[in-house]
Scaffold this motif. Structure first.
Motif, mmCIF file in Angstrom:
data_model
loop_
_atom_site.group_PDB
_atom_site.id
_atom_site.type_symbol
_atom_site.label_atom_id
_atom_site.label_comp_id
_atom_site.label_asym_id
_atom_site.label_seq_id
_atom_site.Cartn_x
_atom_site.Cartn_y
_atom_site.Cartn_z
ATOM 1 N N LYS A 5 -14.463 -1.964 6.300
ATOM 2 C CA LYS A 5 -14.569 -1.161 5.077
ATOM 3 C C LYS A 5 -13.443 -0.142 4.928
ATOM 4 O O LYS A 5 -12.897 0.039 3.846
ATOM 5 C CB LYS A 5 -15.919 -0.446 5.071
ATOM 6 C CG LYS A 5 -16.780 -0.812 3.913
ATOM 7 C CD LYS A 5 -18.089 -0.056 4.052
ATOM 8 C CE LYS A 5 -18.819 0.194 2.850
ATOM 9 N NZ LYS A 5 -19.394 -0.632 1.969
ATOM 10 N N LYS A 6 -13.088 0.520 6.023
ATOM 11 C CA LYS A 6 -12.036 1.535 5.970
ATOM 12 C C LYS A 6 -10.685 0.890 5.631
ATOM 13 O O LYS A 6 -9.944 1.414 4.797
ATOM 14 C CB LYS A 6 -11.943 2.278 7.300
ATOM 15 C CG LYS A 6 -10.945 3.399 7.294
ATOM 16 C CD LYS A 6 -10.939 4.155 8.608
ATOM 17 C CE LYS A 6 -9.901 5.255 8.573
ATOM 18 N NZ LYS A 6 -9.857 5.995 9.828
ATOM 19 N N ALA A 7 -10.370 -0.232 6.246
ATOM 20 C CA ALA A 7 -9.108 -0.926 5.977
ATOM 21 C C ALA A 7 -9.066 -1.436 4.540
ATOM 22 O O ALA A 7 -8.021 -1.383 3.882
ATOM 23 C CB ALA A 7 -8.913 -2.079 6.959
ATOM 24 N N ILE A 8 -10.197 -1.914 4.047
ATOM 25 C CA ILE A 8 -10.275 -2.381 2.660
ATOM 26 C C ILE A 8 -10.001 -1.230 1.702
ATOM 27 O O ILE A 8 -9.211 -1.363 0.770
ATOM 28 C CB ILE A 8 -11.652 -3.025 2.374
ATOM 29 C CG1 ILE A 8 -11.772 -4.347 3.123
ATOM 30 C CG2 ILE A 8 -11.866 -3.213 0.868
ATOM 31 C CD1 ILE A 8 -13.165 -4.942 3.103
ATOM 32 N N GLN A 9 -10.628 -0.092 1.948
ATOM 33 C CA GLN A 9 -10.435 1.057 1.064
ATOM 34 C C GLN A 9 -8.996 1.543 1.103
ATOM 35 O O GLN A 9 -8.421 1.891 0.072
ATOM 36 C CB GLN A 9 -11.402 2.186 1.413
ATOM 37 C CG GLN A 9 -11.434 3.279 0.374
ATOM 38 C CD GLN A 9 -11.821 2.772 -1.007
ATOM 39 O OE1 GLN A 9 -12.833 2.110 -1.171
ATOM 40 N NE2 GLN A 9 -11.010 3.063 -2.005
ATOM 41 N N GLN A 10 -8.394 1.555 2.290
ATOM 42 C CA GLN A 10 -6.995 1.973 2.406
ATOM 43 C C GLN A 10 -6.077 1.024 1.644
ATOM 44 O O GLN A 10 -5.157 1.464 0.947
ATOM 45 C CB GLN A 10 -6.573 2.051 3.878
ATOM 46 C CG GLN A 10 -7.170 3.229 4.600
ATOM 47 C CD GLN A 10 -6.859 3.223 6.083
ATOM 48 O OE1 GLN A 10 -6.583 2.185 6.674
ATOM 49 N NE2 GLN A 10 -6.912 4.399 6.696
ATOM 50 N N ALA A 11 -6.312 -0.272 1.768
ATOM 51 C CA ALA A 11 -5.492 -1.260 1.061
ATOM 52 C C ALA A 11 -5.668 -1.117 -0.446
ATOM 53 O O ALA A 11 -4.693 -1.171 -1.203
ATOM 54 C CB ALA A 11 -5.870 -2.670 1.515
ATOM 55 N N LEU A 12 -6.896 -0.919 -0.884
ATOM 56 C CA LEU A 12 -7.172 -0.768 -2.308
ATOM 57 C C LEU A 12 -6.545 0.514 -2.850
ATOM 58 O O LEU A 12 -5.929 0.508 -3.922
ATOM 59 C CB LEU A 12 -8.680 -0.776 -2.546
ATOM 60 C CG LEU A 12 -9.167 -0.930 -3.975
ATOM 61 C CD1 LEU A 12 -8.570 -2.151 -4.652
ATOM 62 C CD2 LEU A 12 -10.675 -1.023 -4.003
ATOM 63 N N ASP A 13 -6.650 1.600 -2.117
ATOM 64 C CA ASP A 13 -6.036 2.864 -2.537
ATOM 65 C C ASP A 13 -4.519 2.729 -2.644
ATOM 66 O O ASP A 13 -3.907 3.245 -3.581
ATOM 67 C CB ASP A 13 -6.389 3.992 -1.572
ATOM 68 C CG ASP A 13 -7.847 4.422 -1.665
ATOM 69 O OD1 ASP A 13 -8.519 4.068 -2.660
ATOM 70 O OD2 ASP A 13 -8.311 5.107 -0.732
ATOM 71 N N SER A 14 -3.920 2.037 -1.696
ATOM 72 C CA SER A 14 -2.474 1.826 -1.714
ATOM 73 C C SER A 14 -2.066 1.010 -2.942
ATOM 74 O O SER A 14 -1.102 1.350 -3.640
ATOM 75 C CB SER A 14 -2.039 1.119 -0.436
ATOM 76 O OG SER A 14 -0.658 0.844 -0.468
ATOM 77 N N ALA A 15 -2.804 -0.065 -3.198
ATOM 78 C CA ALA A 15 -2.505 -0.903 -4.361
ATOM 79 C C ALA A 15 -2.680 -0.128 -5.666
ATOM 80 O O ALA A 15 -1.848 -0.221 -6.569
ATOM 81 C CB ALA A 15 -3.405 -2.140 -4.363
ATOM 82 N N LYS A 16 -3.748 0.665 -5.744
ATOM 83 C CA LYS A 16 -3.990 1.459 -6.950
ATOM 84 C C LYS A 16 -2.879 2.485 -7.161
ATOM 85 O O LYS A 16 -2.451 2.717 -8.292
ATOM 86 C CB LYS A 16 -5.358 2.140 -6.864
ATOM 87 C CG LYS A 16 -6.502 1.163 -7.058
ATOM 88 C CD LYS A 16 -7.856 1.708 -6.684
ATOM 89 C CE LYS A 16 -8.246 2.984 -7.324
ATOM 90 N NZ LYS A 16 -9.614 3.421 -6.993
ATOM 91 N N GLY A 17 -2.397 3.068 -6.069
ATOM 92 C CA GLY A 17 -1.294 4.020 -6.172
ATOM 93 C C GLY A 17 -0.027 3.352 -6.685
ATOM 94 O O GLY A 17 0.673 3.901 -7.544
ATOM 95 N N SER A 18 0.258 2.180 -6.167
ATOM 96 C CA SER A 18 1.438 1.429 -6.619
ATOM 97 C C SER A 18 1.323 1.063 -8.094
ATOM 98 O O SER A 18 2.301 1.157 -8.844
ATOM 99 C CB SER A 18 1.615 0.161 -5.780
ATOM 100 O OG SER A 18 1.894 0.485 -4.443
ATOM 101 N N LEU A 19 0.148 0.640 -8.505
ATOM 102 C CA LEU A 19 -0.058 0.291 -9.909
ATOM 103 C C LEU A 19 0.060 1.520 -10.809
ATOM 104 O O LEU A 19 0.637 1.448 -11.901
ATOM 105 C CB LEU A 19 -1.434 -0.354 -10.097
ATOM 106 C CG LEU A 19 -1.583 -1.770 -9.557
ATOM 107 C CD1 LEU A 19 -3.047 -2.186 -9.555
ATOM 108 C CD2 LEU A 19 -0.752 -2.753 -10.360
#
Length: 57
Positions: A5-19
């Motif tokens: 869950k933590k890795a998923i949230q980090q990946a999603l946050d990173s992608a959202k930041g890039s977008l």
């Protein structure tokens, strides 16, 4: 590729930041699908099918 869950949230946050830099944003449904794919709840084929279905709405 199954992630915790933590890795998923980090990946999603990173992608959202890039977008966000490009003034693009994910819908709640898009976020949910990405989370399900990263958690291993959806196969790649299922994920692509659901994403394409979202485009038709």
């Amino acid at each position: 590729m199954k992630k915790d869950k933590k890795a998923i949230q980090q990946a999603l946050d990173s992608a959202k930041g890039s977008l966000a830099i490009e003034n693009l944003h994910l819908s709640k449904e898009e976020e949910r699908l990405i989370e399900q794919r990263l958690a291993g709840e959806l196969s790649e084929e299922e994920f692509i099918k659901k994403v394409l279905e979202q485009q038709d709405k």
